[in-house]
Design a protein around this motif. Structure first.
Motif, PDB file in Angstrom:
ATOM      1  N   GLN A  45       6.566   2.863   6.802  1.00  0.00           N
ATOM      2  CA  GLN A  45       5.809   3.358   5.645  1.00  0.00           C
ATOM      3  C   GLN A  45       4.293   3.220   5.826  1.00  0.00           C
ATOM      4  OE1 GLN A  45       7.480   1.126   2.367  1.00  0.00           O
ATOM      5  NE2 GLN A  45       9.226   2.508   2.177  1.00  0.00           N
ATOM      6  N   GLY A  46       3.876   2.740   7.000  1.00  0.00           N
ATOM      7  CA  GLY A  46       2.437   2.626   7.266  1.00  0.00           C
ATOM      8  C   GLY A  46       1.774   1.432   6.593  1.00  0.00           C
ATOM      9  N   LYS A  47       2.593   0.518   6.004  1.00  0.00           N
ATOM     10  CA  LYS A  47       1.995  -0.665   5.368  1.00  0.00           C
ATOM     11  C   LYS A  47       1.622  -1.702   6.424  1.00  0.00           C
ATOM     12  CE  LYS A  47       4.947  -0.469   1.263  1.00  0.00           C
ATOM     13  NZ  LYS A  47       6.204  -1.064   0.794  1.00  0.00           N
ATOM     14  N   ILE A  48       2.352  -1.662   7.557  1.00  0.00           N
ATOM     15  CA  ILE A  48       2.074  -2.612   8.638  1.00  0.00           C
ATOM     16  C   ILE A  48       1.601  -1.814   9.851  1.00  0.00           C
ATOM     17  CG2 ILE A  48       3.110  -4.262  10.263  1.00  0.00           C
ATOM     18  CD1 ILE A  48       5.166  -4.982   8.105  1.00  0.00           C
ATOM     19  N   LYS A  49       0.437  -2.209  10.350  1.00  0.00           N
ATOM     20  CA  LYS A  49      -0.059  -1.616  11.603  1.00  0.00           C
ATOM     21  C   LYS A  49       0.327  -2.588  12.708  1.00  0.00           C
ATOM     22  CE  LYS A  49      -2.774   1.650   9.640  1.00  0.00           C
ATOM     23  NZ  LYS A  49      -1.782   1.830   8.555  1.00  0.00           N
ATOM     24  N   LEU A  50       0.938  -2.048  13.755  1.00  0.00           N
ATOM     25  CA  LEU A  50       1.341  -2.919  14.861  1.00  0.00           C
ATOM     26  C   LEU A  50       0.129  -3.240  15.737  1.00  0.00           C
ATOM     27  CD1 LEU A  50       4.847  -1.384  15.593  1.00  0.00           C
ATOM     28  CD2 LEU A  50       4.324  -3.542  14.452  1.00  0.00           C
ATOM     29  N   GLY A  51       0.346  -4.209  16.671  1.00  0.00           N
ATOM     30  CA  GLY A  51      -0.793  -4.734  17.403  1.00  0.00           C
ATOM     31  C   GLY A  51      -1.475  -5.743  16.489  1.00  0.00           C
ATOM     32  N   SER A  52      -0.640  -6.514  15.778  1.00  0.00           N
ATOM     33  CA  SER A  52      -1.148  -7.407  14.728  1.00  0.00           C
ATOM     34  C   SER A  52      -0.367  -8.721  14.760  1.00  0.00           C
ATOM     35  CB  SER A  52      -0.959  -6.717  13.372  1.00  0.00           C
ATOM     36  OG  SER A  52       0.402  -6.347  13.208  1.00  0.00           O
ATOM     37  N   THR A  53      -0.628  -9.566  13.781  1.00  0.00           N
ATOM     38  CA  THR A  53       0.123 -10.823  13.677  1.00  0.00           C
ATOM     39  C   THR A  53       0.685 -10.939  12.255  1.00  0.00           C
ATOM     40  OG1 THR A  53      -1.955 -11.914  13.127  1.00  0.00           O
ATOM     41  CG2 THR A  53      -1.174 -12.152  15.397  1.00  0.00           C
ATOM     42  N   ALA A  54       1.750 -11.725  12.136  1.00  0.00           N
ATOM     43  CA  ALA A  54       2.362 -11.884  10.816  1.00  0.00           C
ATOM     44  C   ALA A  54       2.959 -13.264  10.694  1.00  0.00           C
ATOM     45  CB  ALA A  54       3.452 -10.839  10.612  1.00  0.00           C
ATOM     46  N   ILE A  55       3.025 -13.724   9.446  1.00  0.00           N
ATOM     47  CA  ILE A  55       3.785 -14.936   9.170  1.00  0.00           C
ATOM     48  C   ILE A  55       5.093 -14.510   8.506  1.00  0.00           C
ATOM     49  CG2 ILE A  55       2.234 -15.412   7.168  1.00  0.00           C
ATOM     50  CD1 ILE A  55       3.833 -18.339   8.639  1.00  0.00           C
ATOM     51  N   LEU A  56       6.191 -14.912   9.128  1.00  0.00           N
ATOM     52  CA  LEU A  56       7.522 -14.663   8.567  1.00  0.00           C
ATOM     53  C   LEU A  56       7.980 -15.968   7.927  1.00  0.00           C
ATOM     54  CD1 LEU A  56       9.242 -13.126  11.780  1.00  0.00           C
ATOM     55  CD2 LEU A  56       7.663 -11.995  10.196  1.00  0.00           C
ATOM     56  N   CYS A  57       8.630 -15.889   6.770  1.00  0.00           N
ATOM     57  CA  CYS A  57       9.175 -17.127   6.220  1.00  0.00           C
ATOM     58  C   CYS A  57      10.423 -16.842   5.400  1.00  0.00           C
ATOM     59  CB  CYS A  57       8.144 -17.876   5.393  1.00  0.00           C
ATOM     60  SG  CYS A  57       7.582 -16.965   3.976  1.00  0.00           S
TER      61      CYS A  57
END
Ligand code: UT7
Length: 337
Positions: free
Chosen positions: A305-317
């Protein structure tokens, strides 16, 4: 990590959802409730459930195939399968063995299920990380297909409003370029508060002996208020610990991709991290709580949906029955979903 620890690459992520939508207003056919009550307390408007010929095995297979396709890794190069479902569609054969068969994997690679309820995906990622890190296996398929509708007590209006069915999958492999996609990962449990969410196995004793325990209903029994309190006091703090373990600062991480249990719980983590809405991935409105599948669904759909741009970092929990909880700061490379 030791000097010889092999870093892990997240290679592919996929998800699958059932077609049938149950809206809040549909639940009025089961008990007295309202869209307004459910939405204001949970952020949920609708959820999906399997029906007819569609099964949670199909969803798991679809999600796995998508994750494998994105990874660019051949199905025969997978050398271990871990299913981390909270509510697998069947006990035996395990979902992992079923996936091995349905994916047409002829090698007798190990395939097993682990149970850590809604934290399953993070637990499986830690197990996979250990296997890959030690050089035991190179490429691992993690899959969670959560058939929550099967064990939901559809007469209990405080729990059945929450859950939905769905599947998510991840392919992880030994990183060829030496870059580790796991910047930090921590999992925890506290069995002493396990009564907050229970599902006792249905069944009976041997007919030759007296029944020892009450026969389980096989349905989810939850103390919602206690779970809520646990989640908002434990998870935001824990997320901060995971971020600090990663050596990064909260503001330098691009996205929060939390387990989708309750919008107010998601917001409690968001507020702690002082994240703007565009950094927080939430799709609970449409799918409810899909247990261990919720993080990969949120991730892959967020990218779509284009909310997340890859080439990035994220916190999963994540957090859930057990009680279990876990968090991971990860790198999201281009092309993973
Ligand atoms: O991965 C597993 C994670 N689980 C969770 O994250 C659950 C966390 N907990 C929650 O999200 C909330 O506790 C719920 C949304 C489940 C429930 O909200 P609550 O504010 O804790 O409500 P409650 O169960 O204490 O019920 C409050 C009132 C009760 O009425 P009385 O006794 O005060 O007259 C319930 O009977 O609301 C009533 N109620 C409902 N009313 C309309 C409960 N469910 C409903 C409903 N519609 N669906």
């Amino acid at each position: 990590m030791g000097n010889n620890f092999i870093p892990l690459r997240i290679a592919g992520v996929g998800y699958s959802l059932p077609k049938t939508v149950i809206k809040n207003d549909d639940l009025k056919k089961l008990y007295e409730t309202s869209d307004e009550w459910i939405y204001t307390r949970t952020g949920i408007k609708e959820r999906r459930v399997v029906s007819g010929n569609e099964t949670a095995i199909d969803l798991g297979l679809d999600a796995s195939k998508k994750a494998i396709a994105k990874s660019g890794i051949g199905v025969d190069d997978i050398d271990c399968i871990i299913s981390a479902s909270s509510v697998p569609p069947q006990l035996y054969p395990t979902l992992a063995c079923t996936m091995q068969n349905k994916l047409g994997i002829k090698n007798t690679i190990p395939a097993f299920d682990l149970t850590a309820a809604c934290t399953g995906l993070i637990y499986a990622l830690q197990v996979a990380r250990g296997f890959i890190g030690a050089g035991i296996y190179k490429t691992i398929l993690i899959v969670a297909s959560d058939n929550n509708s099967k064990i939901t007590d559809w007469t209990d209006r405080s729990t059945s409003i929450l859950f939905g069915d769905g599947a998510g999958a991840m392919v992880v492999t030994a990183s060829e370029d030496g870059v580790d996609d796991i910047l930090s990962l921590k999992i925890s449990a506290n069995g002493s508060i396990g009564q907050m969410i229970q599902t006792n196995m249905p069944g009976q004793c041997c007919p030759l002996v007296e029944q020892a325990d009450e026969v389980g209903s096989g349905k989810i029994i939850m103390d919602g208020k206690e779970v809520y309190k646990f989640a908002v006091t434990t998870v935001p703090k824990y997320v901060e610990e995971c971020i600090s373990m990663s050596g990064m600062k909260a503001e330098d991480i691009d996205y929060l991709i939390p387990h989708q249990a309750n919008q107010r719980i998601i917001e409690s983590i968001q507020n702690r991290l002082k994240y703007s809405d565009d950094k927080v991935i939430s799709n609970i409105k449409y799918y409810g709580n899909t247990s261990a599948a919720s993080i990969p669904i949120a991730l892959a759909e967020g990218v779509e949906q284009g909310k997340i741009k890859l080439g990035s970092t994220a916190i999963l929990c994540g957090f859930g029955a057990g009680m279990t909880w876990g968090g991971a700061v990860v790198r999201l490379r281009e092309g993973i979903c």
